[in-house]
Design a protein around this motif. Structure first.
Motif: not given
Length: 326
Positions: A29-32, A50-51, A61-63, A227-228
């Motif tokens: 939910k609320n994937y933004t 963020k979700f 997160l990305v290093e 999301k998939a």
């Protein structure tokens, strides 16, 4: 006694695979799109998504130096929200920002914009295979052959797969087979976002084709694919490949606006382009381009001795891009 040892061994393998597997996130939910600095101990990560899932809040997160990604709970980090320009200034001296900036500078070409090659320390290539929508099964020769050639010198063997949402939906058995190879430590897959639908027309000109087709919802194409991936137990990378390698300047900036690095190629084998040292090689693994796969297998066979002597290797896409900008 032997049976007991074997039983314990398989239990260990099962636990190892379970720990190594990417978590599957249901009820997303609320994937933004969400930019922030996310600090934990001495590590400073760039947050790009963020979700929520099953009552918890997660971050993608990305290093920014090594270009690794991970999913983790928001509450474990000290978060400083930023807008995209602010995040890019904050991480200005990293491989991530340098790669995005280079992609934007190469954005005017209608075809094959983005990062096209890496800078490995030794002779070799980075292999990318596209999984566009297809009624044909996965061309498994790619994966069995690279493992057979490299298992004694490079394990797991790195490969980057550009995956579409439609392909994941229609090829669950093939996807499970790939995940099993990765769990067995035979290959390591970097999952590249290749859009959800990958629409294409045989009649429209390039400037109106693929993601440039009028009415395309680029947000849907990018975020629904991620999301998939998460629902399928795949870890989204920080890379994006345009369907057909077709884009324009506005589309490039749309993709970098999602925090993603566009990846092209300088060696599409089915088109007769020959790889050089450091090439990002493109083949199609969806069964639609057997000539490219055959050419790659011939290339592997021609490099047998060099592979054995560790003079010709396959490079992880993240490391290849990082090496260019370190």
């Amino acid at each position: 006694m032997i049976k007991k040892i074997a039983f314990l061994y398989f239990i260990f393998l099962g636990l190892f695979y379970k720990v190594s597997a990417q978590a599957i996130y249901h009820n997303i939910k609320n994937y933004t799109v969400y930019y922030a600095s996310a600090k934990r101990n001495t590590q400073d990560w760039l947050c790009i998504r963020k979700f929520e899932s099953n009552g918890k809040t997660y971050l993608l997160l990305v290093e920014p130096r090594r270009l690794d990604t991970k999913i983790d709970e928001e509450g474990l980090y000290t978060i400083t929200p930023m807008d995209m320009p602010g995040a890019r200034r904050y991480f200005a001296n990293t491989s991530y920002e340098k790669a995005i900036s280079k992609a934007e500078k190469q954005s005017k070409s209608i075809q094959d914009a983005g990062i096209q090659s890496g800078m490995p320390k030794e002779t070799g290539i980075t292999l990318t295979a596209d999984l566009c929508p297809s009624h044909r099964p996965l061309d498994r020769r790619i994966f069995t052959d690279i493992f057979q050639q490299f298992q004694k010198v490079e394990r797991p063997v790195p490969i980057a797969l550009s995956v579409t949402g439609i392909w994941m939906k229609q090829h669950q058995d093939d996807l499970a087979w790939l995940k099993e190879m990765q769990l067995k430590n035979e290959i390591y897959i970097t999952w590249i976002n290749h859009s959800y639908n990958h629409r294409v027309s045989k009649t429209l000109p390039l400037k109106e084709n693929f993601l440039l087709e009028p009415g395309t919802n680029i947000s849907y194409e990018v975020l629904e694919t991620e999301k998939a991936m998460l629902r399928s137990g795949l870890l989204p990378s920080v890379f994006f490949r345009f369907p057909g390698l077709v884009s324009d300047q506005q589309l490039i900036y749309s993709i970098t606006g999602f925090g993603l690095i566009p990846i092209g190629t300088d060696a599409w084998l089915a088109k007769g382009q020959q790889p050089q040292a450091g090439s990002i090689v493109l083949i199609h693994g969806n069964g639609n381009e057997p000539i490219g796969v055959t050419d790659f297998i011939k290339l592997l066979q021609s490099k047998t001795k060099a592979i054995t002597d560790k003079q010709w290797l396959l490079y992880d896409l993240r490391e290849s891009v990082e090496d260019e900008f370190e």
